[in-house]
Every structure is written in C-alpha cells, then in structure tokens.
Design a protein around this motif. Structure first.
Motif, short mmCIF file in Angstrom:
data_model
loop_
_atom_site.label_atom_id
_atom_site.label_comp_id
_atom_site.label_asym_id
_atom_site.label_seq_id
_atom_site.Cartn_x
_atom_site.Cartn_y
_atom_site.Cartn_z
N GLU A 32 66.70 41.82 60.53
CA GLU A 32 67.79 42.50 61.22
C GLU A 32 69.03 41.61 61.30
OE1 GLU A 32 67.07 44.86 64.62
OE2 GLU A 32 65.28 45.76 63.72
N CYS A 33 68.83 40.32 61.51
CA CYS A 33 69.98 39.41 61.53
C CYS A 33 70.69 39.39 60.18
CB CYS A 33 69.54 38.00 61.92
SG CYS A 33 69.10 37.84 63.65
N GLU A 34 69.91 39.56 59.11
CA GLU A 34 70.48 39.59 57.76
C GLU A 34 70.91 41.00 57.35
OE1 GLU A 34 67.25 37.94 55.49
OE2 GLU A 34 67.81 35.89 55.99
N ARG A 35 70.77 41.94 58.27
CA ARG A 35 71.10 43.35 58.03
C ARG A 35 70.33 43.94 56.84
NH1 ARG A 35 74.92 43.96 61.71
NH2 ARG A 35 76.62 42.50 61.97
N LYS A 36 69.06 43.58 56.78
CA LYS A 36 68.18 44.09 55.73
C LYS A 36 67.09 44.94 56.36
CE LYS A 36 68.70 40.09 52.71
NZ LYS A 36 67.99 38.96 52.10
N ARG A 37 66.67 45.96 55.63
CA ARG A 37 65.57 46.79 56.10
C ARG A 37 64.24 46.18 55.65
NH1 ARG A 37 67.34 52.70 54.28
NH2 ARG A 37 67.49 51.61 52.31
N LEU A 38 63.18 46.49 56.38
CA LEU A 38 61.87 45.97 56.06
C LEU A 38 60.88 47.12 56.11
CD1 LEU A 38 60.28 43.31 55.52
CD2 LEU A 38 59.90 43.18 57.98
N SER A 39 60.13 47.30 55.02
CA SER A 39 59.13 48.36 55.02
C SER A 39 57.90 47.91 55.81
CB SER A 39 58.72 48.71 53.58
OG SER A 39 57.98 47.64 53.02
N ILE A 40 57.15 48.87 56.27
CA ILE A 40 55.94 48.54 57.03
C ILE A 40 54.98 47.74 56.17
CG2 ILE A 40 53.89 49.53 58.11
CD1 ILE A 40 55.66 51.59 59.39
N SER A 41 54.83 48.11 54.91
CA SER A 41 53.89 47.38 54.05
C SER A 41 54.34 45.93 53.85
CB SER A 41 53.71 48.08 52.71
OG SER A 41 54.95 48.21 52.05
N ALA A 42 55.63 45.69 53.68
CA ALA A 42 56.13 44.32 53.54
C ALA A 42 55.92 43.54 54.83
CB ALA A 42 57.60 44.32 53.16
N ARG A 78 57.96 55.98 51.74
CA ARG A 78 58.17 54.69 52.38
C ARG A 78 58.71 54.88 53.79
NH1 ARG A 78 61.71 50.51 49.18
NH2 ARG A 78 63.07 52.32 49.20
N THR A 79 58.26 54.01 54.68
CA THR A 79 58.76 53.98 56.05
C THR A 79 59.21 52.57 56.37
OG1 THR A 79 57.19 55.70 56.70
CG2 THR A 79 58.16 54.41 58.47
N PHE A 80 60.38 52.47 56.95
CA PHE A 80 60.87 51.17 57.40
C PHE A 80 60.49 50.99 58.86
CE2 PHE A 80 63.92 52.32 54.01
CZ PHE A 80 63.68 51.25 53.17
N ILE A 81 60.53 49.75 59.29
CA ILE A 81 60.25 49.45 60.69
C ILE A 81 61.34 48.51 61.17
CG2 ILE A 81 58.69 47.54 60.10
CD1 ILE A 81 56.96 48.52 62.54
N ARG A 82 61.75 48.71 62.41
CA ARG A 82 62.78 47.84 62.98
C ARG A 82 62.49 47.58 64.45
NH1 ARG A 82 68.48 50.38 63.90
NH2 ARG A 82 68.55 48.24 64.56
N LEU A 83 63.09 46.55 64.97
CA LEU A 83 62.93 46.23 66.38
C LEU A 83 63.69 47.25 67.22
CD1 LEU A 83 63.54 42.38 66.34
CD2 LEU A 83 61.37 43.53 66.77
N ASP A 84 63.15 47.56 68.37
CA ASP A 84 63.89 48.34 69.35
C ASP A 84 65.12 47.50 69.71
OD1 ASP A 84 63.84 50.56 71.55
OD2 ASP A 84 64.27 48.65 72.57
N PRO A 85 66.29 48.10 69.86
CA PRO A 85 67.51 47.32 70.14
C PRO A 85 67.40 46.41 71.37
CG PRO A 85 68.10 49.54 69.51
CD PRO A 85 66.61 49.52 69.64
N ALA A 86 66.74 46.87 72.41
CA ALA A 86 66.59 46.03 73.61
C ALA A 86 65.73 44.80 73.30
CB ALA A 86 65.98 46.83 74.75
N ILE A 87 64.71 44.98 72.49
CA ILE A 87 63.84 43.86 72.12
C ILE A 87 64.60 42.90 71.21
CG2 ILE A 87 61.71 43.21 70.93
CD1 ILE A 87 61.29 44.60 73.67
N ALA A 88 65.39 43.42 70.29
CA ALA A 88 66.20 42.56 69.42
C ALA A 88 67.15 41.71 70.25
CB ALA A 88 66.98 43.41 68.41
N HIS A 89 67.74 42.30 71.27
CA HIS A 89 68.64 41.56 72.16
C HIS A 89 67.87 40.44 72.89
CE1 HIS A 89 71.89 40.82 74.96
NE2 HIS A 89 71.03 40.97 75.95
#
Length: 100
Positions: A32-42, A78-89
């Motif tokens: 997320e800091c690099e503004r890249k998406r990450l798939s669940i499998s990766a 494919r499904t991406f996964i990301r941090l909840d914004p509050a958790i990222a903060h």
C-alpha cells in the motif's frame, strides 16, 4: 516485547498475531505504501505457511475487519486484498514510532 504489545494494542485481535499474520500485514502495508495491489494468492505465498492455512488466515483477517477483499475489475478470477484504512493508519503510526 514492548513492540509486540504495542502492535496488539494498535491493531487489536491479538489471537491473530502470530508471525504469519504479522508477515501478511507488513506485506500488505509495504504494497500500500508503494501504491501497488496485492492478490490474495501472492499474499499467502509470503506468509511462509501452507497455502490452505494461509488462505484461512487471510479469511480470518477479513472477518476481523483488518483487511478487505477487492475484486479485480479486469479478471474475475482474481481478488485483491488490502488493509482496512484505519488499520493502515495504525500501522503507519507503529512503524513511525519505531523510527525514533
């Protein structure tokens, strides 16, 4: 020990924070800091545990509201996964506190 306690206080859900879960969260945070998406499998590959266990752990992180699944608009398989914004903060605060 202090950093582990701080991590549990900032994020919550202490039952999820063995090393594989933390590795997943750090990987998500870096992407997320690099503004890249990450798939669940990766993401599961980086956790250093069997794929089936990693998928269950990824689901538990989603169920706890720590991460969110995001469908790929181009590839329905494919499904991406990301941090909840509050958790990222909170993770940003965690790592900034460690920089001192």
């Amino acid at each position: 020990m202090r950093r582990r306690l701080l991590r549990q206080q900032l994020i919550g859900a202490p039952e999820l924070f063995g090393d594989p879960a933390w590795e997943m969260l750090v990987d998500l945070f870096v992407h997320e800091c690099e503004r890249k998406r990450l798939s669940i499998s990766a993401l599961c590959v980086t956790s250093s545990i069997p794929m089936s266990s990693a998928l269950r752990l990824a689901q538990r992180l989603c169920d706890a509201g720590i991460t969110r699944r995001v469908p790929d608009p181009i590839d329905g398989r494919r499904t991406f996964i990301r941090l909840d914004p509050a958790i990222a903060h909170r993770m940003r605060a965690y790592f900034e506190a460690g920089a001192e």
